[in-house]
Write an enzyme that holds these catalytic residues in place. Structure first.
Site, PDB file in Angstrom:
ATOM      1  N   ASP A 171       0.818  -1.211   0.000  1.00  0.00           N
ATOM      2  CA  ASP A 171       0.000   0.000   0.000  1.00  0.00           C
ATOM      3  C   ASP A 171       0.853   1.262   0.000  1.00  0.00           C
ATOM      4  O   ASP A 171       0.318   2.371   0.040  1.00  0.00           O
ATOM      5  CB  ASP A 171      -0.933   0.009   1.214  1.00  0.00           C
ATOM      6  N   ASP A 334      -9.971  -6.095  11.977  1.00  0.00           N
ATOM      7  CA  ASP A 334      -9.907  -7.497  12.380  1.00  0.00           C
ATOM      8  C   ASP A 334     -11.106  -7.906  13.228  1.00  0.00           C
ATOM      9  O   ASP A 334     -11.861  -8.827  12.876  1.00  0.00           O
ATOM     10  CB  ASP A 334      -8.591  -7.786  13.099  1.00  0.00           C
TER      11      ASP A 334
END
Length: 775
Positions: A171, A334
């Site tokens: 990224d 998450d």
């Protein structure tokens, strides 16, 4: 079955009613004091058996629960000041609210830790059953040296040929960054993309990036998943290096359990976090995350509440696709993802075996940034996707998620506990109404029972008062994050935790001020207590109680304040140390002139070794010497690469044989070869991390633990004051290889026998092709 469950539920309700009646029964203070003595004595005698005996654990929790409930009822009905004094009443209700929160959290903790689960290994799989796995390593700003080791280790994970794909999800090299208006950012992004593309090409690894940096880590992973079709997804943070047996110990669960979507494993770290390092906790003190991964998460597993912790986890692709991939509404993708999938009826489990080793933030500022992100994300989930009102979850799952999320309200609760005594010492406010006999019959036994239960449940993974020190160190910083999230839960931004920091000098953290101001305010409270003692003789009995509370807070805050004094405290027994034989010879000469050495540490860029014999007699010794080294790896001969190195320095004799420890730089063109060797020798065997988690930490009793913390606090006053006045601010960042400071230690016995091949390890979780599939 439904009738049996209904009867069991009625039985529990009946028992709960009996407990509430017993807890609420009015009795004389003297009788309460007698019950307190009996309760404390029983828990004290039984607590040593709490970790190993479930029946004793239930009994201790039952005794403690009755007493805690009696204490809370007493606080509500007998200790609040009159509403006719609205200021005192408001302060008292604020304190009662914080105590009520801790009481609720106590019962949630009892539920979660009452019966922790230990998972048996998965059954063997037939070759035809082996699911395909995509191994994703998300990255943003990590250096190639760090990534190369993680990627090399991912490649070395033992799994059938053609069944795994390793992907670097970059990224930091997106189109958006490569075309950034700031030329410096754009040039750095282009250079990064070219470097990592070349690295992946040479390592036979898939490189993935995307057009725009949207939805942070979740968006990065989802962009890569669009081009993959594996049955399972193994997610590893860039600094979480996996051991070779990761899939061997986890993939089989998904064959056994068709509705399983997650196998989460512990996060183990090779370095110490900045709080334990800076305040000077010994290496025998359990790491801060061990309480969660050793005890709490096993309890969550029993209740069906195991959740995704961001890394070192294996997930089922079908479950991810059902909810649209990794969730990205909050910045804790998450736990949010796990909540979304759990609400669809999928199952999860937790395997308490560390099979990856990562890096914790090196500085206190980075540590606070990381914890602030966790706190913000959990508050976002609580506000935007509250598990109590989420359909599809079982009751125990709702309570598990509530327990995990509400924990991050501790900055609010801890700050209330810190400032409450100051309401009286500064302003004379009456925060509770109590006589000395009430203190002895209710307050002190309540505090003692709470600490005894915590010590019984978590003796091997958390020393007494260490949680309080950690919370105080974080509270002045995370308090802002929590309030900001409650005001605007959708405005939070994902900040990447630095993975390439080094700590070469001692300095004062740039985030010093909030914690320093908190400590100074608490110190002012002690001064106010002394003045109130002198000026108001009639209040001395109250000053004794409240002043003692304020002094206790101050001592913990003084110890927590050491967190901002960054220190070089290296591990005496580094967790990445090795003892591997190798051959060494001068560059340009034939390997026949090699000398035997022992590798003690290695990374992608540096290594350390000692000569097998007395190095003072060897002609090749000398700083700046150019040498070639080749490790001897019997169980992986393909990794016996020849590395060209340059000696940089020698340290004093490091063992009884008087051998010096030599450091050397590895030539940059050997990055991949050195990373492969490092992945195998340092990180390849999870038994090393198992030994570190089980053998090194030691238990501490309640009294010795309290004495230890208070003594450490008192002895730190003068050194901390000197450091605050003499140390400089943080130096300019100069990121280099963080493994440079690895020192030697004795090697821990390998899990794999000598000369064990990869195919031998495969046999540990695969049935021979000619055998039928096991059901």
């Amino acid at each position: 079955m439904s009738i049996a469950i209904a009867l069991l539920g009625l039985l529990w309700l009946l028992l709960l009613a009996i407990i509430i009646i017993l807890a609420a029964a009015p009795i004389a203070v003297s009788v309460q004091a007698f019950l307190a003595i009996i309760s404390v004595a029983l828990i004290w005698l039984l607590k040593r058996f709490v970790p190993v005996n479930r029946q004793v654990r239930f009994l201790v929790l039952a005794i403690a629960s009755v007493f805690v409930m009696r204490y809370w009822i007493w606080r509500v009905f007998e200790t609040l000041p009159s509403p006719e004094d609205p200021v005192s009443f408001a302060a008292a209700v604020l304190l009662l609210g914080a105590e009520s929160f801790t009481v609720a959290l106590f019962f949630l903790t009892c539920l979660v830790t009452g019966d922790p689960c230990d998972r048996a290994p998965p059954k063997l799989m037939h070759v035809s059953q082996v699911p395909s796995v995509d191994i994703l390593v998300p990255s943003y700003n990590e250096p190639p040296e760090l990534l190369a080791v993680t990627l090399a280790a991912a490649k070395q994970i033992i799994y059938p040929e053609g069944k795994k794909t390793v992907v670097l999800c970059d990224d930091g090299g997106t189109d958006q960054r490569c075309n950034h208006p700031d030329k410096e950012i754009a040039n750095a992004a282009r250079e990064r993309r070219e470097t990592l593309q070349s690295l992946c090409r040479d390592m036979d690894i898939v490189y993935s990036t995307r057009a725009r940096n949207e939805h942070a880590k979740a968006g990065n992973l989802n962009a890569a998943l669009k081009h993959l079709d594996g049955d399972l997804v193994l997610i590893l943070d860039a600094d979480h290096v996996p051991s070779r047996d990761f899939l061997a110990r986890t993939a089989g669960y998904f064959v056994e359990k068709p509705r399983l979507f997650l196998v989460q494993t512990p996060h183990f770290f090779t370095n110490r976090d900045p709080i334990e390092r800076n305040i000077g906790l010994p290496e025998t003190c359990p790491a801060e995350n061990e309480m969660f991964y050793t005890t709490i998460h096993r309890g969550l597993d029993r209740l069906g509440g195991t959740f995704f912790c961001g890394s070192a986890a294996l997930l089922r692709r079908a479950a991810l696709d059902e909810v649209g991939g990794i969730s990205g509404v909050t910045i804790t993708e998450d736990a949010e993802t796990a909540l979304d999938i759990h609400s669809r009826g999928w199952e999860s489990l937790y395997l308490n075996r560390a099979m990856s080793a990562g890096l914790q933030p090196e500085t206190f500022a980075s540590f606070i940034q990381q914890r602030g992100r966790w706190a913000t994300g959990m508050m976002q989930i609580l506000l935007l996707k509250n598990p109590l009102f989420r359909s599809g979850l079982s009751l125990t799952q709702r309570l598990c998620y509530l327990n995990s999320m509400s924990y991050w309200l501790f900055p609010v609760v801890r700050m209330i506990f810190l400032i409450s005594p100051l309401f009286y010492l500064f302003f004379g406010l009456q925060i509770f109404v109590v006589q000395p006999d009430g203190v002895m019959a209710y307050i002190l036994p309540y505090l003692l029972i709470a600490m005894l239960v915590q010590n019984g449940l978590f003796a091997r993974v958390r020393w007494p008062l260490i949680s309080e020190v950690y919370e105080i160190a974080q509270t002045p910083y995370l308090l802002k994050a929590v309030f900001k999230t409650f005001i605007s839960p959708r405005s939070a931004k994902f900040n990447v935790t630095a993975k390439d920091e080094t700590l070469e000098d001692e300095f004062i953290s740039p985030v010093l001020v909030p914690l320093l101001l908190t400590t100074l305010v608490l110190l002012a409270g002690i001064v106010a207590a002394a003045l109130r003692w002198y000026l108001f003789p009639g209040d001395r009995s109250v000053v004794q109680i409240v002043g003692g509370w304020a002094l206790f807070n101050l001592l913990l805050a003084i110890l927590a304040l050491r967190s901002v004094i960054e220190r070089q405290r290296r591990l005496l027994k580094p967790r990445t140390a090795i003892m591997a034989p190798a051959s060494l010879w001068p560059e340009g000469q034939h390997s026949g002139s090699a000398t035997d050495v022992v590798l003690r540490a290695i990374s992608a860029r540096k290594m350390r070794f000692v000569f097998a014999d007395d190095d003072r007699k060897n002609e090749m010794i000398g700083e700046g010497a150019r040498l070639v080294i080749r490790p001897k790896i019997d169980d992986a001969p393909e990794l016996q690469h020849e590395l060209t190195i340059t000696l940089t320095r020698a340290e004093d004799p490091s063992d009884n044989a008087g051998r010096r420890l030599w450091s050397a730089d590895i030539d940059r063109d050997h990055l991949i070869a050195a990373s492969e060797i490092t992945a195998h020798l340092v990180y390849g065997d999870s038994e090393k991390w198992m030994a570190a988690r089980e053998a090194v930490p030691r238990s501490r009793g309640l009294i010795s633990g309290i004495v230890f913390v208070l003594r450490l606090s008192l002895t730190s006053i003068v050194p901390s004051a000197i450091a605050l006045f003499t140390y400089r601010g943080a130096p300019q960042d100069n990121p280099e290889d963080r493994y440079r400071n690895a020192n030697e230690t004795e090697a821990i016995k390998y899990y794999l026998a000598d000369n064990t091949s990869d195919s031998d390890l495969s046999a540990a979780f695969l049935l021979p092709e000619d055998e039928g599939a096991r059901t």
